[in-house]
Each structure stands twice: as structure tokens, then as C-alpha cells.
Scaffold this motif. Structure first.
Motif, short mmCIF file in Angstrom:
data_model
loop_
_atom_site.label_atom_id
_atom_site.label_comp_id
_atom_site.label_asym_id
_atom_site.label_seq_id
_atom_site.Cartn_x
_atom_site.Cartn_y
_atom_site.Cartn_z
N LEU A 79 0.85 -1.18 0.00
CA LEU A 79 0.00 0.00 0.00
C LEU A 79 0.89 1.23 0.00
O LEU A 79 1.88 1.28 0.73
N GLN A 80 0.56 2.20 -0.83
CA GLN A 80 1.23 3.50 -0.79
C GLN A 80 0.16 4.56 -0.96
O GLN A 80 -0.66 4.50 -1.86
N CYS A 81 0.20 5.54 -0.06
CA CYS A 81 -0.73 6.66 -0.11
C CYS A 81 0.10 7.93 0.00
O CYS A 81 0.80 8.14 0.98
N HIS A 82 0.02 8.78 -1.01
CA HIS A 82 0.80 10.01 -1.06
C HIS A 82 -0.19 11.14 -1.34
O HIS A 82 -0.88 11.10 -2.36
N SER A 83 -0.26 12.11 -0.44
CA SER A 83 -1.28 13.13 -0.59
C SER A 83 -0.85 14.47 0.00
O SER A 83 0.08 14.55 0.80
N PHE A 84 -1.57 15.49 -0.42
CA PHE A 84 -1.54 16.79 0.22
C PHE A 84 -2.89 16.98 0.88
O PHE A 84 -3.93 16.71 0.26
N VAL A 85 -2.89 17.42 2.13
CA VAL A 85 -4.13 17.79 2.81
C VAL A 85 -4.14 19.31 2.86
O VAL A 85 -3.26 19.93 3.47
N GLU A 86 -5.13 19.89 2.16
CA GLU A 86 -5.20 21.34 2.01
C GLU A 86 -6.63 21.82 2.23
O GLU A 86 -7.53 21.39 1.51
N ASN A 87 -6.81 22.69 3.21
CA ASN A 87 -8.12 23.29 3.48
C ASN A 87 -9.23 22.25 3.62
O ASN A 87 -10.33 22.41 3.08
N GLY A 88 -8.93 21.16 4.33
CA GLY A 88 -9.93 20.13 4.59
C GLY A 88 -10.21 19.20 3.44
O GLY A 88 -11.17 18.44 3.47
N ARG A 89 -9.36 19.23 2.42
CA ARG A 89 -9.50 18.32 1.27
C ARG A 89 -8.21 17.54 1.09
O ARG A 89 -7.13 18.03 1.42
N VAL A 90 -8.32 16.34 0.58
CA VAL A 90 -7.16 15.49 0.34
C VAL A 90 -6.95 15.37 -1.17
O VAL A 90 -7.85 14.95 -1.90
N ARG A 91 -5.75 15.75 -1.60
CA ARG A 91 -5.38 15.63 -3.02
C ARG A 91 -4.42 14.46 -3.13
O ARG A 91 -3.28 14.53 -2.70
N PHE A 92 -4.91 13.35 -3.70
CA PHE A 92 -4.12 12.13 -3.82
C PHE A 92 -3.23 12.21 -5.06
O PHE A 92 -3.71 12.49 -6.16
N LEU A 93 -1.97 11.93 -4.86
CA LEU A 93 -1.00 12.02 -5.95
C LEU A 93 -1.01 10.74 -6.78
O LEU A 93 -1.61 9.73 -6.40
N ASN A 94 -0.34 10.79 -7.92
CA ASN A 94 -0.40 9.69 -8.89
C ASN A 94 0.39 8.45 -8.50
O ASN A 94 0.32 7.45 -9.21
N ASP A 95 1.12 8.48 -7.38
CA ASP A 95 1.84 7.27 -6.95
C ASP A 95 1.07 6.49 -5.88
O ASP A 95 1.60 5.54 -5.30
N CYS A 96 -0.19 6.85 -5.63
CA CYS A 96 -1.02 6.08 -4.70
C CYS A 96 -1.38 4.73 -5.32
O CYS A 96 -1.51 4.62 -6.54
N THR A 97 -1.60 3.75 -4.46
CA THR A 97 -1.97 2.42 -4.95
C THR A 97 -3.44 2.09 -4.69
O THR A 97 -3.85 0.95 -4.86
N HIS A 98 -4.22 3.07 -4.27
CA HIS A 98 -5.65 2.82 -4.01
C HIS A 98 -6.52 3.50 -5.06
O HIS A 98 -6.01 4.19 -5.94
N GLY A 99 -7.81 3.34 -4.93
CA GLY A 99 -8.75 3.78 -5.95
C GLY A 99 -8.94 5.29 -6.09
O GLY A 99 -9.56 5.74 -7.04
N LEU A 100 -8.42 6.08 -5.16
CA LEU A 100 -8.59 7.54 -5.26
C LEU A 100 -7.37 8.22 -5.86
O LEU A 100 -7.24 9.45 -5.80
N VAL A 101 -6.48 7.45 -6.48
CA VAL A 101 -5.30 8.01 -7.12
C VAL A 101 -5.70 9.13 -8.09
O VAL A 101 -6.65 8.99 -8.86
N GLY A 102 -5.02 10.28 -7.98
CA GLY A 102 -5.27 11.40 -8.88
C GLY A 102 -6.51 12.23 -8.57
O GLY A 102 -6.80 13.18 -9.28
N LYS A 103 -7.25 11.89 -7.51
CA LYS A 103 -8.49 12.60 -7.20
C LYS A 103 -8.30 13.52 -5.99
O LYS A 103 -7.39 13.32 -5.18
N THR A 104 -9.18 14.49 -5.85
CA THR A 104 -9.24 15.36 -4.69
C THR A 104 -10.62 15.22 -4.07
O THR A 104 -11.64 15.35 -4.77
N VAL A 105 -10.66 14.92 -2.77
CA VAL A 105 -11.92 14.68 -2.09
C VAL A 105 -11.91 15.39 -0.73
O VAL A 105 -10.84 15.70 -0.20
N ASP A 106 -13.10 15.59 -0.16
CA ASP A 106 -13.18 16.16 1.17
C ASP A 106 -12.63 15.18 2.20
O ASP A 106 -12.83 13.97 2.08
N LEU A 107 -11.96 15.72 3.20
CA LEU A 107 -11.51 14.92 4.32
C LEU A 107 -12.74 14.51 5.12
O LEU A 107 -13.56 15.36 5.49
#
Length: 113
Positions: A79-107
């Protein structure tokens, strides 16, 4: 683990945790200045800097647990999860191994135990 606002938990002195919607588990960040992360101090719309990189293995399913208990070998899944948490939202980077790779969602809000 005391709840801090809607989206964070205190994990101990200088450490906060948030529920990662991609991994479906708590990730923690040391924000006391000893490890390089900063936090805007807002428990409802947090921002952490720099990015957060979590590496490990995916949690096993109930079925996999049963198979292990029956003596079968189950290989852990990386498992790899790489993200920025900004203003209560999570921006998942392209090296994530889960289904939200490349997406930005609310925390998500942290449930109270």
C-alpha cells in the motif's frame, strides 16, 4: 485519542490523525516541529505541509483472515498513499496504490468511538 474538531484526532503530544478515505484508515502527522510538517491549526479544515507519504500493506479482509487461520499463506499487498491535505480536502497524488489516485476529495469527519 481525543477528537479535535470534525476531522482530526489527537494521537498524542504533537501528533494528529485523520481518516484517509483512500486507505480507509487513520494516518497520523507529527506537527510539533520535530519532523518537518506544519499544520494550520484548524481541526475542521486542516492543511498540512509538505505532502504526506504512507507506505505499508493493505489490511487483510475477513476472508483472508479466515484463510490464514486455516493455515493458508496469504501474501500481503503493498500500500502506498501520497497526498496533500489542504483546506480540509485530500489531493491524492499519482503514486497512490488505491482507488482515489489522482483525485481530490473532502476529508471525512472522524467518527466518535
Amino acid at each position: 485519542m481525543a477528537r479535535l474538531g470534525k476531522r482530526l484526532r489527537s494521537m498524542g503530544p504533537g501528533v494528529v490523525g485523520f481518516m484517509c478515505p483512500g486507505c480507509d484508515m487513520i494516518h497520523h502527522v507529527t506537527v510539533d516541529g520535530s519532523r518537518g510538517w506544519s499544520w494550520n491549526g484548524n481541526p475542521d479544515t486542516p492543511t498540512f505541509s509538505p505532502s504526506i507519504l504512507v507506505k505499508g500493506t493493505r489490511r487483510i479482509t475477513d476472508d483472508e483472515h479466515a484463510r490464514i487461520m486455516a493455515g493458508e499463506k496469504v501474501e500481503p499487498e503493498p500500500l502506498q498513499c501520497h497526498s496533500f491535505v489542504e483546506n480540509g480536502r485530500v489531493r491524492f497524488l499519482n503514486d497512490c496504490t488505491h482507488g482515489l489516485v489522482g483525485k481530490t476529495v473532502d476529508l471525512p469527519e472522524i467518527e466518535t468511538p
